[in-house]
Design a protein around this motif. Sequence first.
Motif, short mmCIF file in Angstrom:
data_model
loop_
_atom_site.label_atom_id
_atom_site.label_comp_id
_atom_site.label_asym_id
_atom_site.label_seq_id
_atom_site.Cartn_x
_atom_site.Cartn_y
_atom_site.Cartn_z
N ARG A 54 0.87 -1.18 0.00
CA ARG A 54 0.00 0.00 0.00
C ARG A 54 0.90 1.23 0.00
NH1 ARG A 54 -4.18 -1.04 4.85
NH2 ARG A 54 -4.90 1.01 4.20
N GLY A 55 0.40 2.32 -0.57
CA GLY A 55 1.16 3.56 -0.60
C GLY A 55 0.34 4.70 -0.05
N MET A 56 0.96 5.53 0.78
CA MET A 56 0.28 6.68 1.38
C MET A 56 1.15 7.92 1.32
SD MET A 56 -1.37 5.06 4.80
CE MET A 56 -2.77 3.97 4.71
N LEU A 57 0.51 9.04 1.05
CA LEU A 57 1.16 10.35 1.12
C LEU A 57 0.78 10.96 2.46
CD1 LEU A 57 0.25 11.52 -2.47
CD2 LEU A 57 2.55 10.99 -1.67
N LEU A 58 1.77 11.38 3.24
CA LEU A 58 1.53 12.02 4.52
C LEU A 58 1.86 13.50 4.37
CD1 LEU A 58 0.95 12.05 7.57
CD2 LEU A 58 3.32 11.31 7.94
N TYR A 59 0.82 14.32 4.40
CA TYR A 59 0.98 15.77 4.28
C TYR A 59 1.01 16.37 5.68
CZ TYR A 59 0.14 15.38 -0.67
OH TYR A 59 0.26 15.07 -2.00
N ALA A 60 1.94 17.31 5.91
CA ALA A 60 2.04 17.93 7.22
C ALA A 60 2.50 19.38 7.10
CB ALA A 60 3.04 17.16 8.08
N ASP A 61 1.88 20.23 7.91
CA ASP A 61 2.34 21.60 8.08
C ASP A 61 1.89 22.06 9.46
OD1 ASP A 61 -0.34 22.32 7.90
OD2 ASP A 61 -0.04 23.73 6.25
N HIS A 62 1.99 23.34 9.73
CA HIS A 62 1.65 23.86 11.07
C HIS A 62 0.18 23.70 11.43
CE1 HIS A 62 5.61 25.39 11.93
NE2 HIS A 62 5.66 25.88 10.69
N SER A 63 -0.67 23.51 10.43
CA SER A 63 -2.11 23.38 10.72
C SER A 63 -2.53 21.94 10.98
CB SER A 63 -2.93 23.96 9.57
OG SER A 63 -2.72 23.22 8.39
N GLY A 64 -1.69 20.96 10.67
CA GLY A 64 -2.06 19.58 10.92
C GLY A 64 -1.36 18.61 10.00
N ALA A 65 -1.86 17.37 10.01
CA ALA A 65 -1.31 16.32 9.17
C ALA A 65 -2.47 15.47 8.65
CB ALA A 65 -0.33 15.45 9.95
N SER A 66 -2.31 14.96 7.43
CA SER A 66 -3.35 14.11 6.86
C SER A 66 -2.73 13.11 5.91
CB SER A 66 -4.40 14.96 6.15
OG SER A 66 -3.79 15.79 5.19
N LEU A 67 -3.43 12.00 5.71
CA LEU A 67 -2.96 10.92 4.85
C LEU A 67 -3.83 10.80 3.61
CD1 LEU A 67 -2.32 7.94 7.30
CD2 LEU A 67 -0.64 9.00 5.79
N GLU A 110 -4.29 7.78 0.76
CA GLU A 110 -3.88 6.46 0.30
C GLU A 110 -4.06 6.39 -1.21
OE1 GLU A 110 -4.20 1.69 1.08
OE2 GLU A 110 -5.39 3.03 2.32
N LEU A 111 -3.04 5.92 -1.89
CA LEU A 111 -3.11 5.77 -3.34
C LEU A 111 -3.84 4.48 -3.70
CD1 LEU A 111 -1.02 8.03 -3.16
CD2 LEU A 111 0.22 6.92 -5.00
N SER A 112 -4.53 4.52 -4.79
CA SER A 112 -5.18 3.31 -5.31
C SER A 112 -4.10 2.41 -5.92
CB SER A 112 -6.20 3.68 -6.39
OG SER A 112 -5.53 4.15 -7.54
N PRO A 113 -4.40 1.12 -6.09
CA PRO A 113 -3.43 0.25 -6.76
C PRO A 113 -3.06 0.76 -8.16
CG PRO A 113 -5.12 -1.07 -5.68
CD PRO A 113 -5.56 0.38 -5.58
N GLU A 114 -4.01 1.36 -8.86
CA GLU A 114 -3.72 1.91 -10.19
C GLU A 114 -2.72 3.05 -10.10
OE1 GLU A 114 -6.92 1.52 -8.99
OE2 GLU A 114 -7.26 -0.35 -10.07
N GLN A 115 -2.88 3.94 -9.13
CA GLN A 115 -1.94 5.04 -8.97
C GLN A 115 -0.54 4.53 -8.62
OE1 GLN A 115 -4.46 7.04 -6.05
NE2 GLN A 115 -4.36 8.89 -7.30
N LEU A 116 -0.47 3.51 -7.79
CA LEU A 116 0.83 2.95 -7.41
C LEU A 116 1.55 2.32 -8.60
CD1 LEU A 116 0.44 1.38 -3.87
CD2 LEU A 116 1.87 3.29 -4.57
N ARG A 117 0.83 1.89 -9.61
CA ARG A 117 1.45 1.28 -10.78
C ARG A 117 2.00 2.32 -11.75
NH1 ARG A 117 -2.56 -2.65 -9.85
NH2 ARG A 117 -4.06 -1.70 -11.24
N LEU A 118 1.76 3.60 -11.55
CA LEU A 118 2.25 4.63 -12.46
C LEU A 118 3.77 4.62 -12.60
CD1 LEU A 118 -0.01 7.67 -11.50
CD2 LEU A 118 -0.13 6.30 -13.59
#
Length: 129
Positions: free
Chosen positions: A99-112, A114-122
């Motif tokens: 599985r693949g996840m992008l973890l975004y973070a800045d001073h206001s918070g953090a969020s995840l 998750e990429l779909s299997p199709e996106q991971l195959r790019l």
Amino acid sequence: NDIVMRMVETLAAATFEPIVAQLVVTYGDETNRLITAVDITGTISKKLVVVELKCGYPDVASARMDHVLQLSISTFMLSKTSSIISELEEASIDCSSPRGMLLYADHSGASLVELSPEQLRLGEPAAAE
């Protein structure tokens, strides 16, 4: 640091269990080799998860195609680094479909995101015709 704590809390809320950060992976032969590092490697329910950390982005709406492609390539390269995959599988981690996840973070918070299997195959090389 508040940002780091938000990142840890966000990953914990997803039941993510970290294994290692900045894991070096390679692809290619001795003369034509690419080398990169996977930001964070871990598991959710004993299934391999690759996390790409993106700092300075306020939320998941910031997800960009270059972030998706970077995670896709890193995940592909990890899947082809047989020595690492063997070690993970020996530890009973399912590496068959990471599985693949992008973890975004800045001073206001953090969020995840998750990429779909199709996106991971790019990031996979095109099949030979």
